[in-house]
Design a protein around this motif. Structure first.
Motif, mmCIF file in Angstrom:
data_model
loop_
_atom_site.group_PDB
_atom_site.id
_atom_site.type_symbol
_atom_site.label_atom_id
_atom_site.label_comp_id
_atom_site.label_asym_id
_atom_site.label_seq_id
_atom_site.Cartn_x
_atom_site.Cartn_y
_atom_site.Cartn_z
ATOM 1 N N UNK A 3 -6.877 -10.504 5.518
ATOM 2 C CA UNK A 3 -5.798 -9.546 5.372
ATOM 3 C C UNK A 3 -5.654 -9.068 3.935
ATOM 4 N N UNK A 4 -5.224 -7.821 3.747
ATOM 5 C CA UNK A 4 -5.086 -7.262 2.399
ATOM 6 C C UNK A 4 -4.018 -7.998 1.588
ATOM 7 N N UNK A 5 -3.042 -8.593 2.280
ATOM 8 C CA UNK A 5 -1.976 -9.345 1.602
ATOM 9 C C UNK A 5 -2.098 -10.834 1.882
ATOM 10 N N UNK A 6 -3.330 -11.304 2.177
ATOM 11 C CA UNK A 6 -3.542 -12.698 2.532
ATOM 12 C C UNK A 6 -3.513 -12.885 4.032
ATOM 13 N N UNK A 7 -3.807 -14.083 4.484
ATOM 14 C CA UNK A 7 -3.834 -14.331 5.917
ATOM 15 C C UNK A 7 -5.012 -13.638 6.585
ATOM 16 N N UNK A 8 -4.811 -13.225 7.836
ATOM 17 C CA UNK A 8 -5.902 -12.652 8.626
ATOM 18 C C UNK A 8 -5.450 -11.423 9.391
ATOM 19 N N UNK A 9 -6.416 -10.584 9.698
ATOM 20 C CA UNK A 9 -6.209 -9.450 10.591
ATOM 21 C C UNK A 9 -7.276 -9.478 11.676
ATOM 22 N N UNK A 10 -6.891 -9.134 12.896
ATOM 23 C CA UNK A 10 -7.859 -8.875 13.956
ATOM 24 C C UNK A 10 -8.039 -7.372 13.987
ATOM 25 N N UNK A 11 -9.185 -6.907 13.536
ATOM 26 C CA UNK A 11 -9.443 -5.477 13.442
ATOM 27 C C UNK A 11 -10.227 -4.990 14.654
ATOM 28 N N UNK A 12 -9.806 -3.846 15.191
ATOM 29 C CA UNK A 12 -10.470 -3.216 16.335
ATOM 30 C C UNK A 12 -11.329 -2.058 15.838
ATOM 31 N N UNK A 13 -12.599 -2.039 16.254
ATOM 32 C CA UNK A 13 -13.518 -0.971 15.882
ATOM 33 C C UNK A 13 -13.981 -0.238 17.130
ATOM 34 N N UNK A 66 2.244 -7.799 20.248
ATOM 35 C CA UNK A 66 3.193 -6.698 20.095
ATOM 36 C C UNK A 66 4.053 -6.875 18.848
ATOM 37 N N UNK A 67 4.503 -8.096 18.621
ATOM 38 C CA UNK A 67 5.394 -8.367 17.488
ATOM 39 C C UNK A 67 4.687 -8.981 16.285
ATOM 40 N N UNK A 68 3.441 -9.463 16.486
ATOM 41 C CA UNK A 68 2.674 -10.173 15.466
ATOM 42 C C UNK A 68 3.340 -11.493 15.074
ATOM 43 N N UNK A 69 4.212 -12.011 15.922
ATOM 44 C CA UNK A 69 4.896 -13.268 15.630
ATOM 45 C C UNK A 69 4.200 -14.441 16.315
ATOM 46 N N UNK A 70 4.236 -15.606 15.667
ATOM 47 C CA UNK A 70 3.669 -16.823 16.243
ATOM 48 C C UNK A 70 4.664 -17.402 17.244
ATOM 49 N N UNK A 71 4.245 -17.532 18.504
ATOM 50 C CA UNK A 71 5.130 -18.050 19.542
ATOM 51 C C UNK A 71 5.061 -19.566 19.656
ATOM 52 N N UNK A 72 3.940 -20.142 19.269
ATOM 53 C CA UNK A 72 3.772 -21.603 19.344
ATOM 54 C C UNK A 72 2.633 -22.009 18.427
ATOM 55 N N UNK A 73 2.687 -23.254 17.927
ATOM 56 C CA UNK A 73 1.631 -23.772 17.068
ATOM 57 C C UNK A 73 1.638 -25.289 17.134
ATOM 58 N N UNK A 74 0.461 -25.902 17.272
ATOM 59 C CA UNK A 74 0.379 -27.358 17.342
ATOM 60 C C UNK A 74 -1.039 -27.816 17.027
ATOM 61 N N UNK A 99 -1.412 -11.568 10.682
ATOM 62 C CA UNK A 99 -0.671 -12.816 10.526
ATOM 63 C C UNK A 99 -1.018 -13.476 9.205
ATOM 64 N N UNK A 100 -0.111 -14.295 8.692
ATOM 65 C CA UNK A 100 -0.389 -15.065 7.495
ATOM 66 C C UNK A 100 -1.230 -16.304 7.804
ATOM 67 N N UNK A 101 -1.468 -16.575 9.076
ATOM 68 C CA UNK A 101 -2.336 -17.682 9.453
ATOM 69 C C UNK A 101 -3.773 -17.364 9.064
ATOM 70 N N UNK A 102 -4.530 -18.392 8.708
ATOM 71 C CA UNK A 102 -5.936 -18.229 8.351
ATOM 72 C C UNK A 102 -6.776 -18.500 9.597
ATOM 73 N N UNK A 103 -7.109 -17.450 10.339
ATOM 74 C CA UNK A 103 -7.758 -17.569 11.645
ATOM 75 C C UNK A 103 -9.233 -17.911 11.494
#
Length: 211
Positions: A40-50, A95-103, A63-67
């Motif tokens: 991501x340009x501001x850190x983290x990761x992006x899923x880019x569609x081409x 849709x929201x780019x929010x993390x719904x769960x993590x473990x 997301x700020x997560x490192x995928x």
């Protein structure tokens, strides 16, 4: 010393010396485009569609997560991701780019699947017997339970109604009702590598690696 700590952070936290990498790449179901993980340009990761025809880029998820790796949910509304350098998984709402769960987990994205209704995760983990088996975890719960009779399971996938899970054991394709009951053997699968269930009850799967 502070300079050494800063250098360590640059290497392992900021990934300042990471070589550019391509992928993991995933084709969208309709074949119109592919998606890859990018920094991501501001850190983290992006899923880019081409776009496959034009090469036009758009962001599917940020997301700020490192995928490290990822898999789409069956309805295309969520992303199941594993995190770089950590034994952890997260569910990202597209849709929201929010993390719904993590473990924490040791499972790879090919060994887990998010239910189409977005409420449960099935994944492969080591059972008390020492063999791999299927486990179900509701996203609103901190615990998971084993699906009895699934020793040796791999490559799980959901039915469209989220009622049963298909999976492979050596040489066979099976399915099991997640509400209870024994697994049912459906057919031979010499080296199954994933499947998909239709709303009409049909299952499309790869019976072997080649051919």
């Amino acid at each position: 010393p502070a300079p050494l700590r800063q250098q360590i952070d640059r290497i392992f936290k900021d990934h300042a010396y990471d070589a550019p990498r391509f992928g993991p790449a995933r084709w969208l179901p309709d074949g119109s485009a592919y998606a890859i993980v990018e920094r991501g340009s501001a850190g983290g990761s992006e899923i880019a569609r081409y776009d496959a025809a034009t090469g036009a880029r758009s962001v599917q998820a940020r997301t700020q997560l490192d995928i490290d790796d990822y898999a789409w949910s069956a309805d295309g509304k969520r992303l199941l991701v594993t995190l770089w350098g950590r034994s952890a998984v997260a569910v990202l709402n597209l849709k929201t780019f929010k993390v719904e769960a993590q473990w924490a987990t040791e499972a790879h994205p090919t060994e887990m699947a998010l239910s189409p209704d977005g409420t449960k995760l099935v994944f492969v983990a080591q059972a008390a017997s020492g063999r791999a088996s299927l486990w179900i975890r509701p996203l609103d719960s901190l615990s998971a339970h084993e699906l009895a009779g699934t020793d040796g399971a791999s490559f799980p996938f959901w039915s469209p109604d989220s009622r049963w899970v298909g999976f492979f054991v050596p040489g066979k394709l099976r399915k099991i009702d997640v509400s209870g009951g024994p697994p049912v053997t459906l057919c031979d699968a010499p080296a199954g590598r994933g499947g998909s269930g239709s709303s009409e009850g049909a299952i499309v799967f790869a019976p072997q690696v080649f051919g």
